[in-house]
Design a protein around this motif. Structure first.
Motif, PDB file in Angstrom:
ATOM      1  N   ASP A 192       0.769  -1.127   0.166  1.00 28.34           N
ATOM      2  CA  ASP A 192      -0.008  -0.024   0.053  1.00 28.34           C
ATOM      3  C   ASP A 192       1.017   0.945  -0.001  1.00 28.34           C
ATOM      4  O   ASP A 192       0.697   2.139  -0.831  1.00 28.34           O
ATOM      5  N   TYR A 194       4.048   1.528  -0.883  1.00 30.51           N
ATOM      6  CA  TYR A 194       4.680   1.600  -2.311  1.00 30.51           C
ATOM      7  C   TYR A 194       3.600   2.360  -3.442  1.00 30.51           C
ATOM      8  O   TYR A 194       4.274   3.054  -3.959  1.00 30.51           O
ATOM      9  N   GLN A 195       2.786   1.622  -3.365  1.00 27.96           N
ATOM     10  CA  GLN A 195       1.722   2.141  -4.514  1.00 27.96           C
ATOM     11  C   GLN A 195       1.152   3.728  -4.417  1.00 27.96           C
ATOM     12  O   GLN A 195       1.319   4.427  -5.126  1.00 27.96           O
ATOM     13  N   LYS A 196       1.132   4.241  -2.921  1.00 31.23           N
ATOM     14  CA  LYS A 196       0.741   5.548  -2.700  1.00 31.23           C
ATOM     15  C   LYS A 196       1.961   6.372  -3.189  1.00 31.23           C
ATOM     16  O   LYS A 196       1.980   7.583  -3.576  1.00 31.23           O
ATOM     17  N   LYS A 198       4.355   5.808  -4.816  1.00 33.73           N
ATOM     18  CA  LYS A 198       4.624   5.904  -6.741  1.00 33.73           C
ATOM     19  C   LYS A 198       3.931   6.788  -7.226  1.00 33.73           C
ATOM     20  O   LYS A 198       4.110   7.438  -8.217  1.00 33.73           O
ATOM     21  N   LYS A 199       2.715   6.855  -6.599  1.00 33.89           N
ATOM     22  CA  LYS A 199       1.821   7.956  -7.274  1.00 33.89           C
ATOM     23  C   LYS A 199       2.031   9.329  -6.834  1.00 33.89           C
ATOM     24  O   LYS A 199       1.919  10.453  -7.691  1.00 33.89           O
ATOM     25  N   GLU A 200       2.200   9.300  -5.643  1.00 35.14           N
ATOM     26  CA  GLU A 200       2.822  10.702  -5.115  1.00 35.14           C
ATOM     27  C   GLU A 200       3.961  10.627  -4.059  1.00 35.14           C
ATOM     28  O   GLU A 200       3.817  10.449  -2.756  1.00 35.14           O
ATOM     29  N   TYR A 317       7.781  -3.320 -10.545  1.00 39.81           N
ATOM     30  CA  TYR A 317       6.837  -2.428 -10.776  1.00 39.81           C
ATOM     31  C   TYR A 317       7.471  -0.958 -11.275  1.00 39.81           C
ATOM     32  O   TYR A 317       6.715   0.066 -11.645  1.00 39.81           O
ATOM     33  N   LEU A 320      10.288   4.983  -8.376  1.00 42.29           N
ATOM     34  CA  LEU A 320       9.508   6.269  -8.246  1.00 42.29           C
ATOM     35  C   LEU A 320      10.160   7.344  -9.038  1.00 42.29           C
ATOM     36  O   LEU A 320      11.435   7.494  -9.134  1.00 42.29           O
TER      37      LEU A 320
END
Length: 320
Positions: A192, A194-196, A198-200, A317, A320
């Motif tokens: 969670d 990492y995903q957040k 990566k987005k911001e 994936y 960043l």
């Protein structure tokens, strides 16, 4: 239970822990059948085994009794790892959770009973099953007090295994896992974060107050401990906690992930409350004295496990 060279069924064997288990079983020269409906994964991590004829793959659902039964010819041991694993989904749709986790378990046990398959190893849950435990580290003797339908489904499944062992002579092992992390995992707090990020990359929202404190364990240690226990058990119904003797806060994990991703000046925000979500267990540390008495202890520290997992996420994936 004998493992090496045996013919075994792994339900959920294309998933996170299941695929790592399949790797080890292939190394042990087992004749492996994998049953997975691929609802949350693909055959990516077991495809090489399929292509090389090392395992047999069956796309099917544990809720389909005929499919389950068709996988049990000459099987000596079942590793039941298929599950609805999302605590939050179990809260929003408890009937769906029950259907997969409890009805699926009944199908497995009934098919085993009717086909004289006597050995089962079950992937259970430590934190969600014990709930808000007063005893920390929490031993296997602590009474289950689940606070989510997911935890309740694991407790119910364990009780059915116990009953089938008593009534029909099965040998069963329930493995109560801590939070298992590592390559191939696509859920949990680290994924969670990492995903957040990566987005911001400049801000990170943390569910709850960040003070939730839990035990985490690398998947390689998880599989090693699981097989060690399996090979030591010979009869009856047995329960073992599997986890690390370390525990860390969510805030600590956030800082470690940010550091591993080489980010700076990341602003942290919180949704608030002791729980990250309904059903979340804010404090969880399992006692592994029983496991250690059996001759096994963890080999990887939590920090190293988190770094290894983040490194895999970046390789898989992107950075960043």
């Amino acid at each position: 239970m004998k493992v090496k060279g045996e013919k075994v069924l792994v339900t959920g064997g294309a998933g996170f822990i299941g695929s790592h288990l399949v790797d080890r079983l292939v190394d042990l020269s087992c004749d492996v059948i994998v049953l997975d409906n691929l609802s949350n994964t693909t055959t990516e991590y077991i495809q090489d085994h399929i292509d090389r004829g090392r395992i047999e793959f069956v796309k099917g659902d544990v809720r389909d009794f005929e499919t389950v039964e068709s996988c049990l010819d000459d099987i000596s041991l079942v590793f039941h790892f298929a599950a609805q694993y999302d605590v939050r989904r179990s809260v929003s749709d408890p009937v769906y959770d029950f259907d997969i986790n409890v009805n699926g378990m009944i199908n497995i046990l009934e098919a085993m009973r009717k086909n004289d398959v006597l050995n089962i190893v079950f992937a259970s849950s430590g934190g969600t099953l014990y709930g808000l435990a007063d005893a920390i580290p929490t031993p296997e003797t602590y009474p289950p007090q689940p606070i989510s339908p997911y935890g309740a489904s694991k407790a119910a499944s364990e009780m059915y295994i116990s009953a089938y062992c008593a009534c029909y002579g099965l040998c069963g092992v329930s493995l109560r896992y801590a939070n298992i992390i590592g390559p191939r995992s696509l859920h949990g707090v680290i994924f969670d974060f990492y995903q957040k990020l990566k987005k911001e990359p400049k801000s990170l929202e943390i569910l709850g107050d960040g003070k939730q404190k839990k035990s985490y364990m690398d998947v390689s240690d998880c599989v090693s401990a699981s097989l060690h226990i399996t090979e030591k058990i010979e009869r009856g119904f047995n329960i073992f906690n599997i986890g690390s003797e370390e525990w860390v806060t969510v805030n600590y994990i956030a800082k470690l992930v940010i550091n591993q991703l080489k980010l700076t000046n990341v602003e942290l925000s919180y949704t608030g409350g002791e729980q990250g979500w309904i059903g979340d267990v804010p404090l969880m540390l399992l006692s592994i004295s029983k496991l250690k008495d059996l001759g096994w202890k963890p080999t990887m520290r939590i920090d190293a496990a988190i770094r290894r997992y983040v490194k895999w996420l970046v390789e898989k994936y992107g950075s960043l």
